[in-house]
Design an enzyme around this catalytic site. Structure first.
Site, PDB file in Angstrom:
ATOM      1  N   SER A 264       0.928  -1.324   0.135  1.00  0.00           N
ATOM      2  CA  SER A 264       0.065   0.028  -0.067  1.00  0.00           C
ATOM      3  C   SER A 264       0.871   1.223  -0.072  1.00  0.00           C
ATOM      4  O   SER A 264       1.952   1.231   0.197  1.00  0.00           O
ATOM      5  CB  SER A 264      -1.068   0.084   1.126  1.00  0.00           C
ATOM      6  OG  SER A 264      -0.100   0.528   2.472  1.00  0.00           O
ATOM      7  N   LYS A 265       0.327   2.349  -0.199  1.00  0.00           N
ATOM      8  CA  LYS A 265       0.956   3.616  -0.313  1.00  0.00           C
ATOM      9  C   LYS A 265       1.651   3.935   0.837  1.00  0.00           C
ATOM     10  O   LYS A 265       2.590   4.778   0.965  1.00  0.00           O
ATOM     11  CB  LYS A 265       0.198   4.820  -0.607  1.00  0.00           C
ATOM     12  CG  LYS A 265      -0.676   4.507  -2.035  1.00  0.00           C
ATOM     13  CD  LYS A 265      -1.494   5.893  -2.300  1.00  0.00           C
ATOM     14  CE  LYS A 265      -1.825   5.523  -3.899  1.00  0.00           C
ATOM     15  NZ  LYS A 265      -2.484   6.514  -4.592  1.00  0.00           N
ATOM     16  N   ARG A 266       1.134   3.608   2.192  1.00  0.00           N
ATOM     17  CA  ARG A 266       1.768   3.787   3.386  1.00  0.00           C
ATOM     18  C   ARG A 266       2.978   2.829   3.802  1.00  0.00           C
ATOM     19  O   ARG A 266       3.633   3.046   4.465  1.00  0.00           O
ATOM     20  CB  ARG A 266       0.844   3.508   4.540  1.00  0.00           C
ATOM     21  CG  ARG A 266      -0.352   4.699   4.612  1.00  0.00           C
ATOM     22  CD  ARG A 266      -0.022   5.448   5.850  1.00  0.00           C
ATOM     23  NE  ARG A 266      -0.738   6.740   5.405  1.00  0.00           N
ATOM     24  CZ  ARG A 266       0.147   7.954   5.283  1.00  0.00           C
ATOM     25  NH1 ARG A 266       1.551   7.849   5.578  1.00  0.00           N
ATOM     26  NH2 ARG A 266      -0.353   8.869   4.969  1.00  0.00           N
TER      27      ARG A 266
END
Ligand code: GLU
Length: 514
Positions: A264-266
């Site tokens: 994910s982006k995180r």
């Protein structure tokens, strides 16, 4: 006649483009180029509430850096313009109206609160509510209201949505080019909203209408869209476009390195590697996320690496140029299972490319990095420095950290090694090397090495004792590139200064031992 291959990458600019998105774009590009077809970039920005400033620009810049530029896009133009969905609003309304006229879609006036109440009632009976052929007759829509009531509501400007009327209890079956046969019963599909009263289409309508109008032959997209595909097929059928329907291929997800869950982006912040192709500054928080470009990846290495995250050609070969990839890429070799993201492999690719990148390509990158330091160096010296270090670094910018000694004299030495190697001959030998090297006229590897060898023979010293000391004198380290080549690079004067300074330090620190 065979259909021309036309594929599209259709991101929504709701945030910075993620590497998973870049991989989707890459596979589309490779597929298109293999068939001499067109690679289209369409910006799907109908959800204005999720608009993020700079996100569209970020897509262009990322694709450009990767070398996978679209043939048609809002920026590049093309015969099917506009390519930004927010500029195509009237088109979607027209097509939604067409479905209303042909009885394939209907108006629905249920308010969100009313639907919520219905949903809760169903849940109370342990049933899941979906707005579909089994429930729509109980709801407030143009199939249950009289034509007059419908007209009045529309004229009064009440909020409405247009829903697709899915009919029949049969299965929708289609062949996904990666997953094979996919089958889903129509009863499981809800009468999806196609258009809202503000004239804004939903993703489904805009996506299908555009794929049709832009003559897309293959839809290659992330696996998260697989559940939407049966609905899209129903839409093609509702419009009577069955014969123009594209082929579908759903790509597996990029997974976290552990294999547990989607990358994910995180994740970038937590796992210590970038998840965006370029660095991104959040327009709201000002927070900066790392990018592959800024981390020092060469675009060719990044692309080669990314291509192999979820696909492989079935051979041992791993290094492929973009052009080679366009020749051998096939969808049937895309894996069905998610690809565990392997950043170590990415670094390995960068090392391989770094070693073979031609001077003219690496020079501007090195110069840009050099200018961040206050060191000055002519181009050919900079390239010599790079050649000395390139087998030992993973990123070009490491030339200025791991190879710092090529630019400035060492400030520290590796004392642990020095202490082990130091003996009562050391200073004499280093002084001798210094003195004999100082009179060399032809300052080249061969001569330096010969003089050095003569001295250690003469003093009957082990090469393994003196070499690390001399290396520390010149570089501050105990391992590194060929010492004579480093000496040639540094030049006679600098070498002399460094050896003298090292001898002074030794005398100062180890007077008792020597
Ligand atoms: N706009 C969708 C996205 O953001 C496109 C999905 C598709 O390719 O159909 O991924």
């Amino acid at each position: 006649m065979k259909k021309r291959v036309r594929v599209r990458f259709a991101p929504s600019p709701t945030g910075p483009l993620h590497i998973g998105g870049v991989r989707t774009a890459l596979y589309n590009y490779l597929f298109a180029k293999q068939y001499d077809g067109d690679f289209i970039l369409r910006i799907e920005d109908t959800d204005q509430t999720r608009f993020v400033e700079g996100a569209e620009q970020f897509i262009y810049e990322s694709l450009k850096w990767c070398g996978i530029e679209p043939d048609e896009s809002p920026l590049h133009g093309g015969s099917y313009a506009p390519y930004r969905q927010s500029e195509r609003k009237p088109i979607y309304k027209e097509y939604a109206d067409q479905l209303i006229r042909t009885g394939k879609a209907y108006y629905a006036f249920d308010t969100p609160e009313e639907l919520e109440t219905v949903r809760k009632n169903w849940e109370a009976q342990r049933k899941m509510f979906i707005y579909n052929q089994e429930t729509r007759s109980m709801l407030k829509n143009s199939l249950t209201l009289t034509p007059d009531e419908v007209k009045k509501k529309l004229q009064a400007g009440l909020d409405y949505v247009i829903r697709l009327k899915i009919e029949g209890k049969d299965d929708i079956v289609f062949h996904d080019l990666i997953r094979g046969e996919v089958r889903i019963n129509k009863l499981q599909i809800d009468d999806k909203v196609l258009l809202k009263s503000d004239g804004m289409p939903t993703y489904h309508l805009a996506n299908v209408v555009d794929d049709y109008l832009m003559r897309i032959s293959h839809v290659i997209r992330g696996e998260e869209w697989l559940p939407s595909t049966p609905l899209h097929i129903c839409l093609y059928e509702a419009f009577g476009w069955e014969n123009e329907m594209p082929a579908f291929a759903h790509l597996p997800l990029l997974l976290k390195p552990s294999g547990k869950g989607k990358l994910s982006k995180r994740d970038g912040d937590q796992l210590g590697f970038p998840v965006f192709p370029l660095s991104w500054k959040d327009p709201q928080t000002g927070e900066i996320s790392r990018g592959y470009r800024e981390d020092g990846f060469l675009p060719e290495a990044f692309i080669n690496f990314l291509a192999l995250q979820g696909w492989n050609p079935g051979t041992e070969q791993e290094i492929f140029s973009l052009e080679e990839l366009t020749k051998i890429f096939t969808l049937d070799k895309v894996h069905k299972a998610g690809a565990k993201f392997d950043i170590k492999k990415g670094i390995w690719f960068n090392e391989q490319y770094l070693r073979k990148t031609p001077h003219e390509k690496i020079l501007p990158l090195l110069k840009a990095e050099l200018s961040l330091n206050s060191w000055n160096l002519e181009d050919n010296k900079l390239l010599q420095a790079f050649d000395l270090m390139k087998e030992r670094i993973s990123f070009h910018k490491e030339l200025f950290t791991k190879g710092k000694f090529l630019f400035v004299a060492p400030e520290n030495y590796d004392w642990t090694t020095i202490k082990k190697k130091l003996n009562d001959k050391s200073i004499t030998l280093l002084t001798k090397i210094h003195d004999n090297w100082s009179v060399i006229e032809k300052w080249e590897v061969f001569t330096l090495e010969n003089v050095f060898k003569e001295i250690i023979e003469q003093y009957n010293e082990k090469i393994g004792n003196i070499m690390p000391l001399l290396r520390n004198a010149l570089t501050g380290e105990s391992v590194g590139p060929n010492l004579f080549e480093i000496s040639v690079f540094l030049g006679k004067l600098e070498v002399s200064k460094r050896i003298i300074s090292f001898i002074e330090t030794l005398k100062h620190n180890f007077a008792y031992k020597i």
